[in-house]
Write a protein that holds these residues in place. Structure first.
Motif, PDB file in Angstrom:
ATOM      1  N   LEU A 125       0.884  -1.260   0.008  1.00 29.81           N
ATOM      2  CA  LEU A 125       0.055  -0.047   0.098  1.00 29.81           C
ATOM      3  C   LEU A 125       0.807   1.106   0.099  1.00 29.81           C
ATOM      4  CD1 LEU A 125      -2.829   0.928   0.260  1.00 29.81           C
ATOM      5  CD2 LEU A 125      -2.597   0.931   2.611  1.00 29.81           C
ATOM      6  N   GLY A 151      -5.321   0.744   5.220  1.00 34.85           N
ATOM      7  CA  GLY A 151      -4.455  -0.243   5.546  1.00 34.85           C
ATOM      8  C   GLY A 151      -4.952  -0.936   6.892  1.00 34.85           C
ATOM      9  N   ARG A 163       2.745  -0.867   4.366  1.00 32.95           N
ATOM     10  CA  ARG A 163       2.978   0.553   4.091  1.00 32.95           C
ATOM     11  C   ARG A 163       4.006   1.169   3.630  1.00 32.95           C
ATOM     12  NH1 ARG A 163      -0.240  -0.775   8.275  1.00 32.95           N
ATOM     13  NH2 ARG A 163      -2.391   0.090   8.749  1.00 32.95           N
ATOM     14  N   PHE A 328      -1.104  -1.314  -4.501  1.00 30.87           N
ATOM     15  CA  PHE A 328      -1.951  -0.102  -4.522  1.00 30.87           C
ATOM     16  C   PHE A 328      -1.089   1.050  -4.706  1.00 30.87           C
ATOM     17  CE2 PHE A 328      -5.061  -2.650  -2.092  1.00 30.87           C
ATOM     18  CZ  PHE A 328      -6.167  -2.084  -2.553  1.00 30.87           C
ATOM     19  N   ARG A 485     -12.735  -0.795  -0.910  1.00 36.60           N
ATOM     20  CA  ARG A 485     -11.527   0.099  -0.647  1.00 36.60           C
ATOM     21  C   ARG A 485     -12.094   1.631  -0.211  1.00 36.60           C
ATOM     22  NH1 ARG A 485      -9.765  -4.766  -1.914  1.00 36.60           N
ATOM     23  NH2 ARG A 485      -8.687  -5.060  -3.991  1.00 36.60           N
TER      24      ARG A 485
END
Length: 551
Positions: A125, A151, A163, A328, A485
């Motif tokens: 992410l 997340g 992350r 992502f 999402r």
């Protein structure tokens, strides 16, 4: 009985109805949709499964619905099952069955709402990734809140989430930043294409403090000195701002490392060998139109230097090489074109384009006294994360930024977020939690303790039922938020839960007063309140917002 358990009951009952008549069970959906009716008088839950499958199975919808109602009603957790309209089915749960929802919350505690629907997904992410040339602006602040919340939501459903912050320490914007620092150190105005603001002067002064002779160095050495120290200082400030905002990253990936390690060159050569690059006008182009892009993209310019997309390609390959099954990218409103080109890059590298998922966030504006706020105290023309936090605090900022779909432009009303009233959404939700915590403290002082052993079948008041059913929607809300999402679904859910609790509290006295003795209903309501408090705390935690004990 949770909506998920009811859905399983309805489906298994539908299997019984079809098999008893020798009809095809394959017409049934894998998951039966269970919803709460808009009008509570219609029941606790409803389903339209009869309308979905009856004709496919060879039955009239109302006949199928009635047979299904008769079968479902055999379960002791169902108080009634009634057919409505052309074939809708409305359910009322037995009070004891509703109480099971409370027991589940109390047993699971902080884990309530978690699931394993995304187990096995290894998600990268990447969000914020602001250039290290200035403080984080409002767009980046929105991503800091939304990305971190997303997340947490994805992890709550079993995904492994990393992350990542892509540290853009290469390119023309860094050169402009360095030239701006040198100009400030000399006491000159910023270059026409440079950066202005008090932060530039502050960093330039710190560079000179660390290297007093920096301005007297040869030009190339001077540039590198201001570059290395200036970027480190700026990025340290960015990291601190994010940490103070409650957003921390697992990986800080340096763009420059892709070039120095040769990853960019290796990715380009691999694409040449596969035929995904072609040469024209002295440059090398990615055949991105073959993968859905609106035009082919230059990867290596005619002067032999890599275009920005060359780094993107190498970076994506690096991520996939690290074992991520989904990557992502959370980008600003002016980056719509990146969706097709990143998917094209994935396809050209031999991967499924679905490995790339891009979320586009719209602009954020600050409003005070009904007018736009445009000037930053420190950054000049750009409103920063620090400006927003100073105005309303971290909790209000994070909550407000995650409360809306990122597809929409957001006007943040600073005056509203400063209010200690029910008009302020974050105050409304946090106050519900604080009110419940206060209730628990008062119960402790009276020596009253409730747990899952209370007789929860006593919770028959309509407001109690509404609160229980709202609590029961938490798991489904998280599942949907992860699937779509959309962490803003969690915020909106928390507001509905807070509303259900406040309405319950207004009509149902929980603790005994004066010389009154506690009754079984007292303990049942205490268990309900603790379940509501737990779910509020769990939801706020997923948004990175505190659940205060006192307000």
């Amino acid at each position: 009985m949770t909506p998920a358990v009811l859905a399983d009951l309805v489906r298994s009952s539908a299997v019984q109805v079809l098999s008893a008549r020798g009809l095809d069970q394959a017409v049934l959906p894998e998951t039966v949709t269970i919803e709460r009716p808009r009008n509570p008088e219609h029941g606790d839950y409803a389903t339209n499964v009869a309308l979905q499958v009856a004709k496919k199975a060879g039955m009239a919808p109302r006949d199928f619905a009635q047979a299904l109602a008769d079968e479902v009603a055999k379960d002791e957790g169902i108080a009634s099952a009634e057919v409505a309209g052309p074939g809708f089915l409305n359910f009322r749960l037995a009070a004891a069955a509703q109480g099971e929802q409370i027991r589940q919350v109390l047993a699971a505690g902080a884990a309530y709402g978690t699931a394993d629907t995304l187990a096995g997904q290894n998600i990268n992410l990447e969000f914020v990734s602001a250039n290290p040339t200035g403080p984080i602006h409002l767009g980046g602040t929105r991503w800091a809140a939304v990305g971190d919340a997303l997340g947490r939501v994805l992890a709550s459903q079993g995904a492994k989430v990393t992350r990542e912050y892509y540290f853009n320490d290469a390119g023309a914007q860094i050169d402009r930043f360095v030239r701006s620092l040198i100009a400030a150190a000399k006491g000159e105005s910023a270059p026409e294409d440079g950066y202005a603001g008090a932060y530039i002067s502050d960093i330039a002064a710190e560079v000179l403090r660390q290297q007093p002779s920096a301005l007297s160095l040869p030009e190339q050495e001077r540039h590198e000195t201001f570059r290395s120290i200036g970027i480190e200082l700026m990025f340290s400030e960015i990291k601190k701002s994010l940490h103070d905002f409650g957003t921390d990253f697992d990986v800080y990936f340096q763009e420059d490392s892709l070039h120095k390690s040769g990853e960019v060159a290796r990715s380009v050569e691999a694409l040449k060998e596969s035929g995904s690059l072609y040469e024209a006008d002295g440059a090398w182009w990615l055949r991105s139109t073959e993968f859905g892009d609106d035009k082919d993209r230059v990867v290596i310019k005619s002067d032999g230097t890599p275009a920005y997309i060359a780094g993107d390609i190498a970076y994506l390959q690096d991520k996939i090489g690290r074992g991520f099954t989904l990557c992502f990218y959370m980008l600003g409103a002016d980056h719509h074109g990146y969706i097709a080109r990143l998917k094209a890059a994935a396809a050209a590298l031999g991967h499924d384009p679905a490995v790339v998922e891009v979320l586009i966030g719209q602009m954020v504006n600050l409003v005070s006294d009904g007018k736009p706020v445009r000037m930053s105290k420190r950054a000049g023309t750009v409103i920063t994360m620090e400006d927003l936090v100073e105005a309303v605090g971290v909790d209000a900022a994070r909550y407000e930024l995650t409360r809306y779909s990122v597809d929409s432009t957001l006007d943040v009303d600073l005056d509203l977020l400063r209010k200690h009233s029910n008009d302020n959404p974050v105050y409304y939700v946090q106050y519900a939690h604080a009110r419940l915590a206060s209730l628990q403290r008062n119960a402790d002082e009276l020596g009253l303790k409730s747990d899952g052993e209370a007789d929860l079948s006593l919770l028959t008041h309509p407001r109690e039922g509404d609160l229980i059913r709202t609590i029961g929607e938490f798991g489904k809300t998280l599942e949907k938020a992860a699937e779509l999402r959309e962490p803003h679904r969690v915020a909106r859910y928390l507001e509905s839960l807070a509303s259900a609790y406040h309405k319950f509290y207004d009509v149902a006295r929980v603790l005994p007063q004066g010389d009154e003795e506690a009754t079984p209903l007292t303990f049942a309501r205490l268990a309900l309140c603790e379940a509501a408090r737990q779910v509020l705390a769990n939801g706020l935690s997923l948004l990175g917002v505190s659940a205060p004990e006192r307000m």
